[in-house]
Design an enzyme around this catalytic site. Structure first.
Site, PDB file in Angstrom:
ATOM      1  N   ASP B 140       0.815  -1.228   0.000  1.00 58.88           N
ATOM      2  CA  ASP B 140       0.000   0.000   0.000  1.00 58.88           C
ATOM      3  C   ASP B 140       0.842   1.268   0.000  1.00 58.88           C
ATOM      4  O   ASP B 140       0.339   2.344  -0.316  1.00 58.88           O
ATOM      5  CB  ASP B 140      -0.925   0.011   1.216  1.00 58.88           C
ATOM      6  N   TYR B 294      -5.969 -10.178  -5.130  1.00 57.87           N
ATOM      7  CA  TYR B 294      -4.756 -10.648  -4.466  1.00 57.87           C
ATOM      8  C   TYR B 294      -3.591 -10.853  -5.422  1.00 57.87           C
ATOM      9  O   TYR B 294      -2.450 -10.926  -4.990  1.00 57.87           O
ATOM     10  CB  TYR B 294      -5.067 -11.915  -3.673  1.00 57.87           C
TER      11      TYR B 294
END
Lengths: 406, 406
Positions: B140, B294
């Protein structure tokens, strides 16, 4: 049968792949220095570009540009999903005549082969001297006759690497993971999800292909069993699975002109299966779904070297056949002539009608029961993917407990 | 301040990445030959493994295994999402004492830094001599203090390559394509979707990050405008987008112990946006959505060499700092000291509380208006991704029409 003299035209059709431009460049390459081919043109957006006379001159591209384009995913000429009507076939032939197109190559899958076949039938009926070859391409690997399809190896590599990484992710943070993989009619690409498995308990633990009837009850029971045994479960599901009566699990409203329903570009099937698992096995379970979607066919930088080389060669072979004079039309097929380390192929030509329209399902011998892939599939699939990344676990040498914690 | 003598323990926590094992191996590597470190252990599933005394001996792993593990995605020690209670911190400290753990390394993001901070506060209060370092990791890129986070470069590479391939796919078969990209609180990863753009009209044409309020009306109008201008539109949307009043577009029922709602592992947001676009702009439009899910954090074989090297180095630096004696605890931060071709970094230590819990949004300077990424972001992001694949278009030299078709 002497080859005609005139211009060549190439079109790309159907879903693009990572190596479809290798075939394009292979065709252009094989025309170099051949007096029979005056110019090599490209039709922008396949048959649509033919009908609109949107042609570009590929002969003016530098070798350096062509090599860079060969390495670039997706259709450099741009693609189309369109089955021409009889009228449109006549229009296409008029365009061929106007531009003295004597060699036409259509790079695509079974629907594109059908388009090529329709055009060819009309050309033959009208006695228009044309060499017309279908150049195989599809990540679905569902063309008849050929051992495998250019485009499949690269997409299969993507699916194998995605699933291997996801299996490791799932081992890190355990739960139930459902992955939806492309393949409208055939389970070839879904089967490829097993190809980077290394350890006994690696996922995917369950694989569902469209060649077997899909039962929600059996699916839930299968997942429950694996999850109870391993504490986690990774599942590969083809987007094309359907119930025993042939119905898809979810309805799709969109249908293209070849009659294919839209399956990709939506996470609905994966979300549906995840919701069913939660509802039946427990809302507190960590259940996740991913839909590999379009990434599996055009991801920049992931391709199989073997696939790229073969995609180039089918293009070259198509042009050579067109110039060779033995056949006026056909589709190029790959024959496997060696296995394992001795993997090798040769190229053949089959009739257009053998490849058009109908698809080839995943071989029965490669399917194990209702939810698995047979070991023999590794022999089939692995040579097509190129060298896979090395994946290794720690040995997990246990340290003796001192506090007797459990 | 002399370094203690005893055993070292490493844990991995939070969402895994493609290079998190580089940091693990970096820590083990830097302990070699150091008398202060008797054994190097790993905790299986992070703090959960500590509490359960599930420790493994990393010192017994061969260098060859460790190098292979370093190249393997996802947490080799396995991971966890767990914020320990006060009681659990006391239990963890008891395990540390029982195993004479004097060096503890927790590889993770802001939540893992919070766990490390809680453990450290207790160790300090109890005067237990412990060196405790947080080793940064997150796709992130939302940790404070550090210029960027190990794991981000590889995930950003995946997102850039996925989007570049998808842009080419969309150029082949035009339509509207919505891609949902990870990043609960911060738009760093979504912003990376622009980094492999090459031509002026390449997608993504619109980028929506959580740092800007998301309006469905503005979104539909933006897409309509681009589609009318280009005949196609590729959109990047962060999974974390929310309306001006802070509400997510879709509700999620699942929340972890750090208070984070589940956003990934579902195609719901993408499907919702695609449905809204069809409903408002026309049911016949070709609108597709993919959720990268994912795949973007653990794809086997796609990683940034720069990211891998830095992930290794933050591990080494953490162990060196622990042994250096200047600080008893902290978090490793990367400082950028050169730009462009001269890109270089150095490593610093910051206090655990500076990194724990709170996240860092995408810098305001990198956001252009309500739906774009500023050119300066290329300077920030490109050095982190490694060499990107070459993508090339044909020159499209037009062939003059003969039939005047349109």
């Amino acid at each position: 049968m002497a080859s005609p003299v005139g211009n060549a035209l190439i079109g790309q059709s159907g879903g693009p792949t990572c190596v479809i431009n290798q075939s394009l460049v292979g065709i252009v390459e094989a025309a170099r220095g051949r007096a029979e081919v005056r110019n090599v043109y490209g039709a922008v957006h396949g048959i649509k570009g033919v009908l609109e006379e949107r042609l570009i001159d590929l002969g003016r591209e530098s070798a350096e540009t062509l090599e860079a384009v060969a390495l670039t995913p997706a259709a450099a000429l741009r693609s189309v999903r369109k089955k021409p009507t009889r009228e449109e076939c006549e229009k296409a032939l008029a365009v061929f005549q106007a531009h003295d197109i004597r060699f036409f190559f259509y790079i695509g899958g079974n629907d594109s082969a059908e388009t090529a076949h329709l055009l060819n039938e009309l050309a033959v009926a009208k006695k228009y001297d044309l060499r017309l070859f279908h150049v195989p391409k599809t990540i679905d690997n569902d063309l008849r006759v050929t051992d495998h399809c250019p485009g499949y190896g690269s997409a299969a590599r993507f699916v194998a690497c995605a699933t291997a990484g996801d299996n490791l992710d799932n081992r890190s943070l355990p739960g139930i993971k459902v992955n939806i993989i492309m393949g409208r009619n055939a389970g070839w690409l879904t089967a490829a999800s097993v190809l980077a498995k290394k350890y006994e308990d690696d996922g995917p633990h369950l694989v569902y292909v469209p060649e077997r009837a899909f039962s929600l009850d059996a699916f839930v029971a299968d997942v429950d069993r694996v999850y109870k045994a391993l504490g986690r479960c990774v599942v590969s599901v083809s987007e094309g699975v359907h119930t025993a009566d042939g119905k898809p699990l979810l309805d799709s409203k969109e249908v293209d002109s070849h009659g294919n329903a839209q399956l990709s570009g939506s996470g609905a099937l994966g979300d549906h299966l995840a919701n069913v698992l939660k509802a039946r096995l427990g809302e507190k379970l960590r259940v996740r779904a991913d839909t590999y979607g379009y990434l599996q066919r055009c991801f920049a930088g992931v391709f199989s070297e073997v696939d790229a080389a073969e995609a180039r060669e089918v293009g070259r072979v198509a042009m050579r056949e067109a110039l060779g004079g033995e056949r006026a039309h056909g589709s190029i097929a790959i024959k496997r002539v060696g296995a394992g380390k001795d993997y090798a192929v040769r190229y053949e030509v089959t009739e257009l009608k053998n490849v058009a329209k109908e698809t080839r399902p995943l071989d029965d011998a490669y399917i194990a029961g209702s939810n698995g892939i047979a070991p023999s599939f590794f022999d089939y699939g692995l040579p097509l993917l190129g060298k896979l990344p090395t994946l290794r676990r720690l040995s997990d040498f246990a340290v003796a407990k001192k506090l007797g914690s459990s």
